[in-house]
Design a protein around this motif. Structure first.
Motif, PDB file in Angstrom:
ATOM      1  N   LEU A 180     -15.150  10.858 -32.403  1.00 51.18           N
ATOM      2  CA  LEU A 180     -14.913  10.260 -31.085  1.00 51.18           C
ATOM      3  C   LEU A 180     -14.414   8.823 -31.163  1.00 51.18           C
ATOM      4  O   LEU A 180     -13.410   8.476 -30.535  1.00 51.18           O
ATOM      5  CB  LEU A 180     -16.185  10.307 -30.231  1.00 51.18           C
ATOM      6  CG  LEU A 180     -16.024   9.729 -28.819  1.00 51.18           C
ATOM      7  CD1 LEU A 180     -14.979  10.527 -28.040  1.00 51.18           C
ATOM      8  CD2 LEU A 180     -17.329   9.709 -28.062  1.00 51.18           C
ATOM      9  N   THR A 224     -21.709  13.164 -27.285  1.00 55.71           N
ATOM     10  CA  THR A 224     -21.897  12.170 -28.343  1.00 55.71           C
ATOM     11  C   THR A 224     -23.096  11.272 -28.050  1.00 55.71           C
ATOM     12  O   THR A 224     -23.900  10.976 -28.936  1.00 55.71           O
ATOM     13  CB  THR A 224     -20.628  11.317 -28.492  1.00 55.71           C
ATOM     14  OG1 THR A 224     -19.508  12.178 -28.705  1.00 55.71           O
ATOM     15  CG2 THR A 224     -20.753  10.347 -29.662  1.00 55.71           C
ATOM     16  N   VAL A 273     -17.287  15.124 -23.499  1.00 51.22           N
ATOM     17  CA  VAL A 273     -17.322  14.763 -24.917  1.00 51.22           C
ATOM     18  C   VAL A 273     -18.194  13.518 -25.121  1.00 51.22           C
ATOM     19  O   VAL A 273     -19.005  13.443 -26.056  1.00 51.22           O
ATOM     20  CB  VAL A 273     -15.904  14.512 -25.461  1.00 51.22           C
ATOM     21  CG1 VAL A 273     -15.952  14.044 -26.914  1.00 51.22           C
ATOM     22  CG2 VAL A 273     -15.054  15.769 -25.352  1.00 51.22           C
ATOM     23  N   GLY A 274     -18.042  12.535 -24.235  1.00 48.53           N
ATOM     24  CA  GLY A 274     -18.861  11.326 -24.306  1.00 48.53           C
ATOM     25  C   GLY A 274     -20.343  11.632 -24.114  1.00 48.53           C
ATOM     26  O   GLY A 274     -21.199  11.092 -24.825  1.00 48.53           O
ATOM     27  N   PRO A 295     -10.610   6.813 -21.121  1.00 49.02           N
ATOM     28  CA  PRO A 295     -11.646   6.273 -22.015  1.00 49.02           C
ATOM     29  C   PRO A 295     -12.849   5.717 -21.264  1.00 49.02           C
ATOM     30  O   PRO A 295     -13.973   5.779 -21.774  1.00 49.02           O
ATOM     31  CB  PRO A 295     -10.915   5.167 -22.798  1.00 49.02           C
ATOM     32  CG  PRO A 295      -9.659   4.905 -22.068  1.00 49.02           C
ATOM     33  CD  PRO A 295      -9.313   6.157 -21.345  1.00 49.02           C
ATOM     34  N   LEU A 299      -6.331   7.223 -26.662  1.00 48.07           N
ATOM     35  CA  LEU A 299      -6.349   7.961 -25.397  1.00 48.07           C
ATOM     36  C   LEU A 299      -5.453   7.341 -24.323  1.00 48.07           C
ATOM     37  O   LEU A 299      -4.727   8.070 -23.639  1.00 48.07           O
ATOM     38  CB  LEU A 299      -7.787   8.083 -24.879  1.00 48.07           C
ATOM     39  CG  LEU A 299      -8.669   9.139 -25.560  1.00 48.07           C
ATOM     40  CD1 LEU A 299     -10.082   9.066 -25.017  1.00 48.07           C
ATOM     41  CD2 LEU A 299      -8.097  10.541 -25.362  1.00 48.07           C
ATOM     42  N   THR A 301     -10.607   7.193 -29.297  1.00 52.24           N
ATOM     43  CA  THR A 301     -10.625   6.427 -28.045  1.00 52.24           C
ATOM     44  C   THR A 301      -9.510   5.385 -27.978  1.00 52.24           C
ATOM     45  O   THR A 301      -8.991   5.096 -26.900  1.00 52.24           O
ATOM     46  CB  THR A 301     -11.986   5.736 -27.856  1.00 52.24           C
ATOM     47  OG1 THR A 301     -12.319   5.010 -29.050  1.00 52.24           O
ATOM     48  CG2 THR A 301     -13.079   6.740 -27.565  1.00 52.24           C
ATOM     49  N   THR A 353     -15.044   8.571 -20.650  1.00 55.93           N
ATOM     50  CA  THR A 353     -15.675   8.955 -21.922  1.00 55.93           C
ATOM     51  C   THR A 353     -16.876   8.071 -22.222  1.00 55.93           C
ATOM     52  O   THR A 353     -17.969   8.560 -22.548  1.00 55.93           O
ATOM     53  CB  THR A 353     -14.660   8.844 -23.074  1.00 55.93           C
ATOM     54  OG1 THR A 353     -13.469   9.551 -22.741  1.00 55.93           O
ATOM     55  CG2 THR A 353     -15.237   9.394 -24.365  1.00 55.93           C
ATOM     56  N   MET A 379     -20.981   8.731 -22.319  1.00 55.17           N
ATOM     57  CA  MET A 379     -21.766   8.380 -23.498  1.00 55.17           C
ATOM     58  C   MET A 379     -22.961   7.506 -23.122  1.00 55.17           C
ATOM     59  O   MET A 379     -24.082   7.731 -23.593  1.00 55.17           O
ATOM     60  CB  MET A 379     -20.863   7.633 -24.487  1.00 55.17           C
ATOM     61  CG  MET A 379     -21.501   7.321 -25.827  1.00 55.17           C
ATOM     62  SD  MET A 379     -20.483   6.164 -26.788  1.00 55.17           S
ATOM     63  CE  MET A 379     -18.913   7.015 -26.786  1.00 55.17           C
ATOM     64  N   GLY A 429     -19.399  18.264 -27.594  1.00 53.40           N
ATOM     65  CA  GLY A 429     -18.268  17.544 -28.167  1.00 53.40           C
ATOM     66  C   GLY A 429     -17.205  18.490 -28.680  1.00 53.40           C
ATOM     67  O   GLY A 429     -16.001  18.293 -28.425  1.00 53.40           O
ATOM     68  N   MET A 461     -13.214  14.606 -21.110  1.00 54.21           N
ATOM     69  CA  MET A 461     -13.608  13.563 -22.059  1.00 54.21           C
ATOM     70  C   MET A 461     -14.964  12.958 -21.709  1.00 54.21           C
ATOM     71  O   MET A 461     -15.683  12.480 -22.591  1.00 54.21           O
ATOM     72  CB  MET A 461     -12.541  12.480 -22.135  1.00 54.21           C
ATOM     73  CG  MET A 461     -11.262  12.888 -22.880  1.00 54.21           C
ATOM     74  SD  MET A 461     -11.573  13.566 -24.542  1.00 54.21           S
ATOM     75  CE  MET A 461     -12.370  12.180 -25.358  1.00 54.21           C
ATOM     76  N   ALA A 462     -15.329  12.983 -20.425  1.00 50.81           N
ATOM     77  CA  ALA A 462     -16.678  12.550 -20.047  1.00 50.81           C
ATOM     78  C   ALA A 462     -17.726  13.484 -20.661  1.00 50.81           C
ATOM     79  O   ALA A 462     -18.794  13.039 -21.104  1.00 50.81           O
ATOM     80  CB  ALA A 462     -16.829  12.520 -18.530  1.00 50.81           C
TER      81      ALA A 462
END
Length: 493
Positions: free
Chosen positions: A272, A363, A359-360, A298, A279, A276, A301, A305, A333, A356-357
């Motif tokens: 990740l 992570t 994915v964040g 980002p 992106l 970033t 994201t 996170m 993720g 992507m949020a």
């Protein structure tokens, strides 16, 4: 009450260290122009990153031997002095040297903050406090570029560094009261000077190779640095096997918790943190947005996170359970990055923002928690060493993967661009002013180049699922970590 003051102090200092890395980015062009050294501009960032990376294992060992409080306070004083020197820079060489000092001290602040929390809390309490301190990084990513731009425009670039002085001085005063006197470990009979020297040389060569590869301007030098790095790490392995007091005890990795946790930490950097930086460019080219709007992806994201990091830290402390969070996190993720790879062109921007949020969030579910789990598996006398190791693999993974991704994007786009477009001069503004057919072609090219990147990163998180499953079952302990020699000073919440 004293524990709350300690957490406030550590959070403030961690935020300063994280912010200093992100706030400078928007002022770089102004700094380079005023100091007349545009070619050296990247070394303002590289020098900081290099210094903060190579010193991690050395500082971790020193924290165990001399005491985390001494290293923390010394790093904070050095950070303030370096910030002052940065603002007074008369040329780029001066600024780079001061940034190297900042990077060295920032490594001590980040590392000792996590070590101190590990020494004054039980393993079950720790995820909550570690998540609070870990929130410094995503918050700094969110506010750093905007704050840096505003300070540069209205106060001058010097204040990007000088703003650290009053905030850092207040944090220092609070730290002198709140950070307890922790018992250091036994003084080693032999400090691993050979291991530290070989490791530093190998890591410097690796970071230089990664940096030059990203710039694509030093082919032979890149190959030479990479060769030196590989030889250095091989030599480091044999040195550490023979050292009586190694700075990175290799026997740690025979422990399944430490091995799996270290792999998970590396996956965060590779999977990740590396993507970033690219992106916004991807969104500008593939979705034909402005630079300002491209920052929303980002931001989504990092916000995911931050939210997940705080939530899972609270849940882990409340329930004592931890294994489910990295399993769910790596799964989210992997799924999110795979979805990014197959998204068709022309979708509304809120679609990649949501993906992507996710994915964040995945992570963040194990970003700080895994540090706590690994710390609990190591001896109390080597808390600083193991904390340094887990941070080191994350940082090196991010640095190397960022360079590789940059190279793939550069070569891939250049190879696919139609005649009449030059990759070295291609900008989002130029594409926006081009004919609709050219815009569609460029969007398709960026989609084609980023698809295998997203798939590779999804595969990285899939490996993380395996590592998470390999974590042993168990619950976080309610016992406070004992001091290496005598009972450490306890704090009351």
């Amino acid at each position: 009450m004293r524990l709350r003051l300690l957490v406030i102090s550590l959070l403030t200092v961690s935020f300063l260290g994280a912010l200093d890395h992100t706030v400078v980015s928007t002022s770089l062009a102004t700094v380079a122009g005023e100091l007349g050294a545009l070619k050296l501009m990247s070394w303002v960032v590289v020098g900081y990153t290099l210094a903060s990376t190579v010193l991690l294992p050395v500082l971790g060992k020193l924290g165990d031997v001399l005491g985390a409080r001494r290293i923390f306070l010394g790093s904070l004083v050095m950070f303030l002095a370096a910030s002052l020197a940065c603002g007074f820079s008369q040329d780029m060489a001066w600024l780079i040297a001061a940034r190297v000092l900042q990077g060295m001290s920032s490594a001590g602040l980040q590392l000792m903050s996590q070590t101190i929390i590990a020494r004054v809390t039980s393993q079950r309490e720790r995820p909550r406090y570690m998540a609070i301190i870990g929130a410094a990084f995503p918050i700094a990513v969110l506010v750093g570029p905007v704050l840096g731009g505003a300070i540069t425009d209205y106060w001058g670039w010097q204040w990007v560094f000088w703003i650290n002085i009053p905030v850092g001085a207040a944090a220092l005063a609070l730290a002198l009261v709140a950070v307890p006197h922790l018992e250091p470990g036994p003084m080693p009979r032999h400090f691993d000077v050979a291991g530290a020297a070989v490791f530093t040389a190998a890591l410097v060569a690796l970071v230089l190779a990664a940096t030059w590869a990203a710039e694509r301007s030093a082919g032979p030098a890149t190959a030479a640095a990479l060769a030196v790095s590989m030889l250095g790490f091989v030599a480091f392995y044999f040195v550490e096997r023979r050292a009586p007091e190694p700075i990175v005890p290799l026997h740690f990795f025979a422990n399944r918790t430490i091995a799996a946790g270290t792999a998970l930490s590396a996956i965060i950097g590779v999977g990740l943190f590396s993507i970033t930086a690219y992106l916004p460019t991807y969104v500008q080219m593939a979705y034909q947005t402005t630079a300002t709007v491209s920052g929303l992806v980002p931001i989504a994201t990092v916000f995911g996170m931050l939210t997940s990091n705080l939530l899972t830290g609270w849940l882990a402390s409340r329930t004592g359970r931890y294994r489910i969070f990295p399993i769910l996190g790596t799964s989210l993720g992997a799924a999110g990055l795979f979805v990014m790879a197959v998204l068709p062109a022309g979708l509304p921007l809120w679609v990649p923002m949501i993906v992507m949020a996710v994915v964040g969030m995945g992570t963040g579910a194990f970003m700080s928690l895994i540090v706590t789990v690994v710390q609990g598996a190591a001896p109390a006398s080597q808390t600083g060493t193991i904390t340094a190791t887990i941070n080191l693999v994350r940082q090196v993974g991010s640095t190397v993967a960022t360079a590789i991704i940059g190279g793939v994007i550069g070569f891939g786009v250049a190879a696919l661009l139609p005649a009449g477009l030059d990759a070295s001069t291609l900008t989002p503004q130029l594409v926006k002013g081009a004919a609709p057919a050219v815009q569609a072609s460029v969007a398709q090219i960026y989609g084609s180049v980023f698809t295998p990147i997203f798939i590779a990163l999804a595969a990285t998180y899939a490996v993380g699922i395996v590592a998470a499953v390999l974590l042993p079952h168990g619950r976080l302990s309610d016992e406070t970590v004992p001091a290496p020699q005598t009972t450490s000073e306890s704090l009351s919440a």
